[in-house]
Design a protein around this motif. Structure first.
Motif, PDB file in Angstrom:
ATOM      1  N   ARG A  42     -12.699  26.028 -20.793  1.00  0.00           N
ATOM      2  CA  ARG A  42     -14.039  25.566 -21.006  1.00  0.00           C
ATOM      3  C   ARG A  42     -14.512  24.470 -20.308  1.00  0.00           C
ATOM      4  N   ALA A  43     -15.799  24.727 -19.985  1.00  0.00           N
ATOM      5  CA  ALA A  43     -16.456  23.656 -19.106  1.00  0.00           C
ATOM      6  C   ALA A  43     -16.415  22.054 -19.668  1.00  0.00           C
ATOM      7  N   THR A  44     -16.211  21.387 -18.544  1.00  0.00           N
ATOM      8  CA  THR A  44     -16.163  19.808 -18.947  1.00  0.00           C
ATOM      9  C   THR A  44     -17.421  19.099 -18.624  1.00  0.00           C
ATOM     10  N   GLY A  45     -18.113  19.623 -17.420  1.00  0.00           N
ATOM     11  CA  GLY A  45     -19.053  19.119 -16.965  1.00  0.00           C
ATOM     12  C   GLY A  45     -18.976  18.598 -15.788  1.00  0.00           C
ATOM     13  N   ILE A  46     -17.704  18.728 -15.245  1.00  0.00           N
ATOM     14  CA  ILE A  46     -17.328  18.014 -13.835  1.00  0.00           C
ATOM     15  C   ILE A  46     -16.523  19.039 -13.238  1.00  0.00           C
ATOM     16  N   LEU A  47     -16.510  18.941 -11.888  1.00  0.00           N
ATOM     17  CA  LEU A  47     -15.840  19.395 -10.862  1.00  0.00           C
ATOM     18  C   LEU A  47     -14.940  18.354 -10.476  1.00  0.00           C
ATOM     19  N   VAL A  48     -13.488  18.865  -9.997  1.00  0.00           N
ATOM     20  CA  VAL A  48     -12.441  18.059  -9.487  1.00  0.00           C
ATOM     21  C   VAL A  48     -12.090  18.682  -8.386  1.00  0.00           C
ATOM     22  N   SER A  49     -11.894  18.321  -7.239  1.00  0.00           N
ATOM     23  CA  SER A  49     -11.127  18.688  -6.106  1.00  0.00           C
ATOM     24  C   SER A  49     -10.096  17.584  -5.572  1.00  0.00           C
ATOM     25  N   CYS A  50      -9.331  17.846  -4.787  1.00  0.00           N
ATOM     26  CA  CYS A  50      -8.250  17.074  -4.221  1.00  0.00           C
ATOM     27  C   CYS A  50      -8.124  17.440  -2.661  1.00  0.00           C
ATOM     28  N   PRO A  51      -9.177  17.405  -1.832  1.00  0.00           N
ATOM     29  CA  PRO A  51      -8.948  17.862  -0.574  1.00  0.00           C
ATOM     30  C   PRO A  51      -7.795  17.201   0.446  1.00  0.00           C
ATOM     31  N   GLN A  52      -7.350  16.093  -0.021  1.00  0.00           N
ATOM     32  CA  GLN A  52      -6.245  15.600   1.026  1.00  0.00           C
ATOM     33  C   GLN A  52      -5.628  14.198   0.346  1.00  0.00           C
ATOM     34  N   ARG A  53      -4.412  13.794   0.800  1.00  0.00           N
ATOM     35  CA  ARG A  53      -4.037  12.600   0.070  1.00  0.00           C
ATOM     36  C   ARG A  53      -4.547  11.241   1.086  1.00  0.00           C
ATOM     37  N   LEU A  54      -4.563  10.272   0.348  1.00  0.00           N
ATOM     38  CA  LEU A  54      -4.690   9.116   1.153  1.00  0.00           C
ATOM     39  C   LEU A  54      -3.527   8.489   1.588  1.00  0.00           C
ATOM     40  N   SER A  55      -3.217   8.413   2.984  1.00  0.00           N
ATOM     41  CA  SER A  55      -1.795   8.143   3.446  1.00  0.00           C
ATOM     42  C   SER A  55      -1.993   6.878   4.046  1.00  0.00           C
ATOM     43  N   LEU A  96       0.661  -1.247  -0.012  1.00  0.00           N
ATOM     44  CA  LEU A  96       0.097  -0.169  -0.147  1.00  0.00           C
ATOM     45  C   LEU A  96       0.882   1.282  -0.125  1.00  0.00           C
ATOM     46  N   THR A  97       0.687   2.256  -0.724  1.00  0.00           N
ATOM     47  CA  THR A  97       1.276   3.567  -1.060  1.00  0.00           C
ATOM     48  C   THR A  97       0.336   4.697  -0.801  1.00  0.00           C
ATOM     49  N   SER A  98       0.920   5.891  -0.641  1.00  0.00           N
ATOM     50  CA  SER A  98       0.099   6.907  -0.413  1.00  0.00           C
ATOM     51  C   SER A  98      -0.320   7.389  -1.901  1.00  0.00           C
ATOM     52  N   ALA A  99      -1.672   8.073  -2.102  1.00  0.00           N
ATOM     53  CA  ALA A  99      -2.152   8.293  -3.271  1.00  0.00           C
ATOM     54  C   ALA A  99      -3.188   9.704  -3.184  1.00  0.00           C
ATOM     55  N   PRO A 100      -3.335  10.632  -4.202  1.00  0.00           N
ATOM     56  CA  PRO A 100      -4.172  11.456  -4.290  1.00  0.00           C
ATOM     57  C   PRO A 100      -5.729  11.095  -3.919  1.00  0.00           C
ATOM     58  N   PHE A 101      -6.490  11.672  -3.304  1.00  0.00           N
ATOM     59  CA  PHE A 101      -7.769  11.529  -2.986  1.00  0.00           C
ATOM     60  C   PHE A 101      -8.646  12.517  -3.949  1.00  0.00           C
ATOM     61  N   VAL A 102      -9.305  12.231  -4.791  1.00  0.00           N
ATOM     62  CA  VAL A 102      -9.786  13.183  -5.500  1.00  0.00           C
ATOM     63  C   VAL A 102     -11.349  13.091  -5.371  1.00  0.00           C
ATOM     64  N   VAL A 103     -12.224  14.239  -5.376  1.00  0.00           N
ATOM     65  CA  VAL A 103     -13.602  14.170  -5.399  1.00  0.00           C
ATOM     66  C   VAL A 103     -14.075  14.916  -6.997  1.00  0.00           C
ATOM     67  N   ILE A 104     -14.868  13.886  -7.399  1.00  0.00           N
ATOM     68  CA  ILE A 104     -15.415  14.549  -8.885  1.00  0.00           C
ATOM     69  C   ILE A 104     -16.745  14.334  -8.735  1.00  0.00           C
ATOM     70  N   LYS A 105     -17.379  15.585  -9.287  1.00  0.00           N
ATOM     71  CA  LYS A 105     -18.766  15.665  -9.257  1.00  0.00           C
ATOM     72  C   LYS A 105     -19.480  16.470 -10.242  1.00  0.00           C
ATOM     73  N   ARG A 106     -20.508  16.694 -10.532  1.00  0.00           N
ATOM     74  CA  ARG A 106     -21.215  17.583 -11.490  1.00  0.00           C
ATOM     75  C   ARG A 106     -21.624  18.925 -11.100  1.00  0.00           C
ATOM     76  N   PRO A 107     -21.369  19.872 -11.887  1.00  0.00           N
ATOM     77  CA  PRO A 107     -21.812  21.175 -11.269  1.00  0.00           C
ATOM     78  C   PRO A 107     -23.274  21.189 -11.284  1.00  0.00           C
ATOM     79  N   PRO A 108     -23.818  21.776 -10.249  1.00  0.00           N
ATOM     80  CA  PRO A 108     -25.420  21.878 -10.137  1.00  0.00           C
ATOM     81  C   PRO A 108     -26.052  23.005 -11.213  1.00  0.00           C
ATOM     82  N   ILE A 109     -26.057  22.595 -12.369  1.00  0.00           N
ATOM     83  CA  ILE A 109     -26.459  23.523 -13.517  1.00  0.00           C
ATOM     84  C   ILE A 109     -28.111  23.174 -13.587  1.00  0.00           C
TER      85      ILE A 109
END
Length: 241
Positions: free
Chosen positions: A219-232, A128-141
Motif C-alpha cells: 500500500r502507498a506510504t506517501g513517499i518514494l525511496v530510491s537508492c541510485p548509488q552508494r556513498l563510497s 569514514l565508511t561507505s553507506a547507501p545514498f537514498v533519495v526520498i521524495k513524495r509522489p506528485p499526486i
C-alpha cells in the motif's frame, strides 16, 4: 524527516548549517545590500532550529568560519569533494555537507601555541565508511481539483486528480503489472475505465496495464525511496586521536 529519524535511531545531537542572506546590512558583509529586505530562508531555519531542539541538542555551523570549523572547511579536512550540479541525485552533491556537519561533532580544528612552535591541529577522531545514498521524495499526486476545470454540457466536469482509482488501487501503491508476457513493478499513477497506469521512481509512466493483470504488492506510504548509488568514502581522520 528528523522526527521520523528520531523514531528509528537514538540521536545524541543534531548538526545544522545556518545560512546568511545578504538582504540588508545586518549580515555584516561589506557587499551586503542596503535598505529593507526579507529572507524566508532565514525565517524557516529559525523555525527548524526551534523544532529540532525539542528532539535533541542542536549545534550550528556556518559554511565558512574564522575558527576553521565551518562546514566547507571540515569537508576539506575530510577530503570530500562537493559537486555544484544540484540536479544530479549523487552523494557528492547532496550528502558531503551532512557528513561534514556530523563529523564536526567529533573533531575540532584548533590553533596551538608552544614555546618554539605554533600552528593548528585537528582534535578528535572519526572514521569514514561507505553507506547507501537514498533519495526520498513524495509522489506528485494531485488532489481532486474540480474548480480548475471548465464544465462541459449539463455542468459535468471531467475527472481530474484524486488519490483513489476506480479499480481499488490507490495512487502510489506498489504493484506488479503484466502485459504481453512482460512483468513490471512500479507505482500506480492513474487509471482509465479498464486500465491502470504504472510509473517508476521518477514518476515516468511505464505503461497502462489491464486492471485484471495488476496485483497489489504494498500500500502507498506517501513517499518514494530510491537508492541510485552508494556513498563510497573511507579513511580515518586523525587516527592518533
Amino acid at each position: 524527516m528528523v522526527q521520523e529519524l528520531s523514531r528509528l535511531f537514538p540521536i545524541a545531537a543534531i548538526g545544522y548549517e545556518k545560512v546568511r542572506a545578504d538582504v540588508d546590512l545586518t549580515s555584516g558583509r561589506k557587499g551586503a545590500k542596503s535598505g529593507k529586505g526579507f529572507s524566508p530562508v532565514m525565517v524557516g531555519q529559525a523555525y527548524a532550529l526551534e523544532q529540532m531542539e525539542q528532539i535533541a541538542p542542536v549545534y550550528t555551523r556556518y559554511g565558512w568560519q574564522s575558527d576553521g570549523n565551518g562546514t566547507a572547511q571540515v569537508r576539506s579536512i575530510l577530503g570530500l569533494t562537493k559537486s555544484q550540479d544540484k540536479v544530479r541525485p549523487i552523494p557528492q552533491t547532496h550528502a558531503v555537507d551532512g557528513i561534514a556537519l556530523a563529523c564536526g561533532y567529533f573533531v575540532k580544528y584548533r590553533p596551538f601555541y608552544g614555546k618554539r612552535s605554533h600552528g593548528c591541529l585537528v582534535l578528535g577522531q572519526v572514521k569514514l565508511t561507505s553507506a547507501p545514498f537514498v533519495v526520498i521524495k513524495r509522489p506528485p499526486i494531485s488532489r481532486r481539483q474540480l474548480h480548475l476545470m471548465v464544465p462541459k454540457k449539463k455542468g459535468v466536469r471531467r475527472k481530474y486528480g484524486g488519490t483513489v482509482t476506480r479499480h481499488g488501487f490507490r495512487k502510489g501503491d506498489l504493484v506488479r503489472a503484466e502485459m504481453a508476457g512482460r512483468v513490471s513493478v512500479g507505482y500506480v499513477s492513474g487509471d482509465t475505465a479498464r486500465q491502470v497506469s504504472v510509473s517508476g521512481l521518477t514518476w515516468k509512466r511505464i505503461g497502462q496495464f489491464s486492471a485484471a493483470k495488476v496485483k497489489l504488492l504494498y500500500r502507498a506510504t506517501g513517499i518514494l525511496v530510491s537508492c541510485p548509488q552508494r556513498l563510497s568514502v573511507s579513511g580515518v581522520l586523525n587516527p592518533a586521536g
